[in-house]
Design an enzyme around this catalytic site. Structure first.
Site, mmCIF file in Angstrom:
data_model
loop_
_atom_site.group_PDB
_atom_site.id
_atom_site.type_symbol
_atom_site.label_atom_id
_atom_site.label_comp_id
_atom_site.label_asym_id
_atom_site.label_seq_id
_atom_site.Cartn_x
_atom_site.Cartn_y
_atom_site.Cartn_z
ATOM 1 N N LYS A 79 0.885 -1.178 0.000
ATOM 2 C CA LYS A 79 0.000 0.000 0.000
ATOM 3 C C LYS A 79 0.918 1.221 0.000
ATOM 4 O O LYS A 79 1.221 1.806 1.037
ATOM 5 C CB LYS A 79 -0.923 -0.033 1.217
ATOM 6 C CG LYS A 79 -2.064 0.963 1.149
ATOM 7 C CD LYS A 79 -3.088 0.685 2.244
ATOM 8 C CE LYS A 79 -4.079 1.814 2.415
ATOM 9 N NZ LYS A 79 -5.001 1.989 1.304
HETATM 10 C C1 LIG Z 1 -6.562 0.502 -4.010
HETATM 11 C C2 LIG Z 1 -7.277 -0.102 -2.855
HETATM 12 N N1 LIG Z 1 -7.814 -1.321 -2.982
HETATM 13 C C3 LIG Z 1 -8.478 -1.903 -1.974
HETATM 14 C C4 LIG Z 1 -8.640 -1.274 -0.756
HETATM 15 C C5 LIG Z 1 -9.379 -1.944 0.346
HETATM 16 O O1 LIG Z 1 -8.493 -2.381 1.352
HETATM 17 P P1 LIG Z 1 -8.941 -2.486 2.859
HETATM 18 O O2 LIG Z 1 -10.157 -3.330 2.888
HETATM 19 O O3 LIG Z 1 -7.790 -3.121 3.540
HETATM 20 O O4 LIG Z 1 -9.205 -1.114 3.330
HETATM 21 C C6 LIG Z 1 -8.087 0.000 -0.575
HETATM 22 C C7 LIG Z 1 -8.212 0.695 0.702
HETATM 23 O O5 LIG Z 1 -7.303 0.707 1.481
HETATM 24 C C8 LIG Z 1 -7.383 0.601 -1.632
HETATM 25 O O6 LIG Z 1 -6.852 1.810 -1.511
#
Ligand SMILES: Cc1ncc(COP(=O)(O)O)c(C=O)c1O
Length: 325
Positions: free
Chosen positions: A159
């Site tokens: 991330k």
């Molecule tokens: C690009 C992206 N995909 C998916 C998610 C969903 O991830 P999570 O459920 O861990 O928040 C997020 C959010 O953080 C994101 O930024």
């Protein structure tokens, strides 16, 4: 949502006033996106404030840092404690949590190594990301003309701040054209994910979601929803999904820390099902909200209480007394 601009931010081990939580303009992260971060939430429950899947979020942060060869000066346990400390310092009952690890101030060569690895934790009160109505009515989505990062370019399992340049292009295009959100395909043309959320489709009672090889962030909400769905007896398949499946699905929904579980009402102006939240989406929303609101037993150990002593003194929800579905 605008910031209140008050309270405390944790920076490299110290709590500083919101207004003083500044970094130098020559910091590496500002120029090259050399930061990794998390987005988690703390919810108000009958046993007090609780972070949802704190361990999983901190674990993903540590792994994002590892992928980018950042040597974290704090252990995973220390980061979790720091998050709880920051929430307590701000006295929030419920909040959004944003830890970030970044290359700080040192030199501005592309090589990030000479710069320090700094860490900050920001918390603030943040409501429903796509609006209050979205959870029930759903949102209109377009398949983006932008593709998600190809494999071996920007690692989607990290991330990383840099990945959000792509997300911003997807989001801006969608908003400019009157949609709430954009949905990107991967570089092979299969469905990947939204600008800040994962995607699920339901067809003939089976739940589908793209696998981690489809350039997605492995969402923690995605994992939670798959777990709850399987607990509830649904078949869940992680497999490559062609674009046109969106147009013939009975239900489509987004998952993510910010959007939680948000139904998709239309894709490219084609109605999903009858254009209303479907029964599977609604059942999963109910199961998910019951967990995050502490209204059913925490069967998977997903809640970390901010005030554990207080939580221990309050009766845990008993299975029999739990909200009946
Ligand atoms: C690009 C992206 N995909 C998916 C998610 C969903 O991830 P999570 O459920 O861990 O928040 C997020 C959010 O953080 C994101 O930024």
């Amino acid at each position: 949502m605008a910031f209140a601009g008050t309270g405390k931010i944790w920076m490299n081990g110290a709590l500083v006033d919101w207004a003083d939580a500044n970094i130098h303009i020559a910091s590496h992260v500002i120029h090259y996106g050399s930061g990794v971060f998390e987005g988690a939430r703390c919810y108000a429950t009958p046993r007090g404030s609780a972070c949802f899947r704190l361990d999983a979020h901190v674990d993903r942060l540590v792994n994002s840092a590892k992928i980018y060869r950042m040597e974290l000066p704090h252990t995973q346990a220390a980061l979790s404690d720091a998050i709880l400390e920051t929430i307590r310092a701000n006295e929030f009952k419920a909040c959004y949590i944003r830890p970030i690890v970044y290359r700080g101030y040192g030199t501005l060569g592309v090589n990030p190594f000479p710069n320090p690895v700094d860490t900050a934790i920001i918390v603030w009160e943040w409501g429903k990301y796509l609006g209050d109505e979205a959870l029930e009515k759903g949102v209109d989505v377009k398949v983006s003309s932008w593709t998600r990062m190809a494999p071996n370019t920007f690692p989607s399992l990290a991330k990383s701040a840099a990945n959000y340049a792509n997300s911003a292009l997807i989001k801006m295009e969608a908003i400019s054209e009157g949609y709430a959100e954009g949905l990107a395909l991967d570089s092979f043309g299969y469905i990947s994910e939204g600008s800040g959320e994962n995607i699920f489709l339901v067809r003939n009672g089976i739940i589908y979601t793209p696998p981690i090889t489809a350039s997605i962030l492995p969402g923690i909400t995605r994992d939670s929803v798959m777990t709850l769905a399987r607990d509830m007896g649904y078949k869940v398949r992680e497999e490559m999904v062609p674009r046109e499946f969106l147009y013939v699905a009975d239900e489509v929904f987004f998952t993510g820390t910010a959007v939680e579980i948000t139904p998709v009402r239309s894709v490219d102006k084609i109605l999903v099902g009858n254009g209303r939240r479907g029964p599977v989406t609604e059942a999963l929303q109910r199961a998910f909200f019951d967990v995050i609101n502490g209204e059913v037993p925490d069967a998977h150990g997903w809640l970390t209480y901010v005030y554990p002593h207080e939580a221990a003194m309050r009766e845990p929800v008993k299975a029999a007394a739990a909200k009946s579905r």
